[in-house]
Design an enzyme around this catalytic site. Structure first.
Site: not given
Length: 356
Positions: A27, A29, A211, A214, A292-293
């Site tokens: 995961h 991005h 996704h 969350e 994630d980011d």
């Protein structure tokens, strides 16, 4: 889950270095993988004025508790994406993401990108996908990291756009693309409307990785399972709120791509100790930790393991099992999975060194 006090006889109680624990990263991005220093350098090169949250106040204070909060988060992401202006910028981002994952113990990476977000500058979705896949192959050769692509649709765009991307992903199945996702604010749009796009990807044999679970709760997890036939869930952490949903996730073997630092940064949980990782593991869920980011949350892959070790007092045996699950949930080739699992056993046996 093994209790923190239980240590197999003969093994050192000293915590091992998490950066040497082999991992698969499922995961991450595309723009969010950019190094902060690279963002600043590229912005300065082209005279792009960045908001203070990406400069002096980095990493930014974020919350997505409401749509305004998500809009502010998305605006920062869009500003960061705007600094990618040349093919060299794209190749640099992929190479540096690979280097950072390798430094964190990564052996396999599935990086997620929405080509439509870059199409205008790079000659269309197909041309951009070709560029990214070439950059991925180049970075893999340079770093030794196995890398594949997940093409993701944006749920704030029309479902017909998602079908276009699903057909694009299907064309590249077996040629560097391993999955199809659905990203952006999961509170926007109707997930059911994207079912036809996921059917296209499913027929092509791609991993289905929307996704869900969350910003919305377990009811949305049900929708992702029923309508999109999810193989993995981006996040999915709020499955823990409904035992029946969590039991279904476990029974179906659906992996959860849990990103603890971003969960807290976006206000899903108040602190890292509230991230329900122990509950997920105790229920038998497959969990793959992800960053994630990192550009917006300030924490990369090894940091997710470190925060969960500290927040829940996890023993190395549990951290090793998390790493094993990341490989098993991946679309990595069998030899990469086997080497990763063997490396995890070696890590537990102390052959890769203790924490420094």
């Amino acid at each position: 889950m093994t209790a923190p006090a239980e240590r197999p006889a003969g093994r050192s109680a000293a915590p091992r270095d998490l950066r040497t624990l082999p991992k698969a990263h499922l995961h991450l991005h595309f723009t969010g993988s950019m190094r902060h220093a690279t963002l600043l350098e590229l912005a300065e090169r082209d005279g792009i004025r960045l908001p203070d949250q990406l400069v002096s106040e980095w990493p930014p204070q974020l919350s997505a508790a409401d749509e305004k909060g998500w809009f502010r988060f998305q605006r920062l992401y869009d500003v960061a994406r705007s600094v990618l202006r040349t093919e060299g910028d794209v190749r640099r981002l992929v190479r540096e993401a690979a280097e950072d994952d390798v430094a964190d113990g990564g052996r396999w990476l599935e990086i997620q990108v929405d080509p439509s977000g870059y199409a205008a500058r790079f000659g269309g979705v197909t041309a951009f996908t070709d560029l990214v896949l070439d950059a991925v192959a180049e970075a893999a050769r340079a770093t030794g990291l196995g890398i594949a692509l997940v093409v993701a649709a944006n749920r704030t765009r029309h479902p017909l756009d998602a079908r276009t991307l699903a057909r694009l992903a299907a064309q590249y199945a077996g040629r560097g693309v391993v999955g199809f996702g659905l990203s952006n604010d999961e509170r926007r749009g109707r997930t059911e409307d994207f079912a036809r796009a996921f059917s296209i990807a499913e027929r092509a044999g791609l991993a289905l990785v929307p996704h869900g679970g969350e910003l919305r709760g377990p009811d949305h997890v049900r929708v992702c399972l029923d309508e999109l036939h999810a193989d993995r869930l981006g996040h999915g952490v709020r499955s823990a709120e409904d035992p029946a949903v969590l039991e279904r996730v476990v029974a179906a073997g659906v992996a959860l791509e849990v990103c603890p630092v971003s969960n807290v940064a976006l206000g899903v949980y108040s602190d890292l100790t509230s991230v329900p990782l122990p509950a997920l593991l105790d229920a038998g869920a497959t969990v793959a930790l992800g960053a994630d980011d990192p550009l917006l949350f300030g924490s990369r892959l090894a940091g997710q393991y470190a925060t969960m070790r500290a927040a829940h007092d996890l023993p190395d045996e549990t951290l090793a099992e998390l790493a094993r699950m990341s490989f098993r949930a991946s679309r990595a080739p069998s030899d990469v999975v086997a080497a990763g699992l063997a490396g995890i056993d070696a890590w537990l046996d102390g052959q890769t060194g203790l924490a420094r």
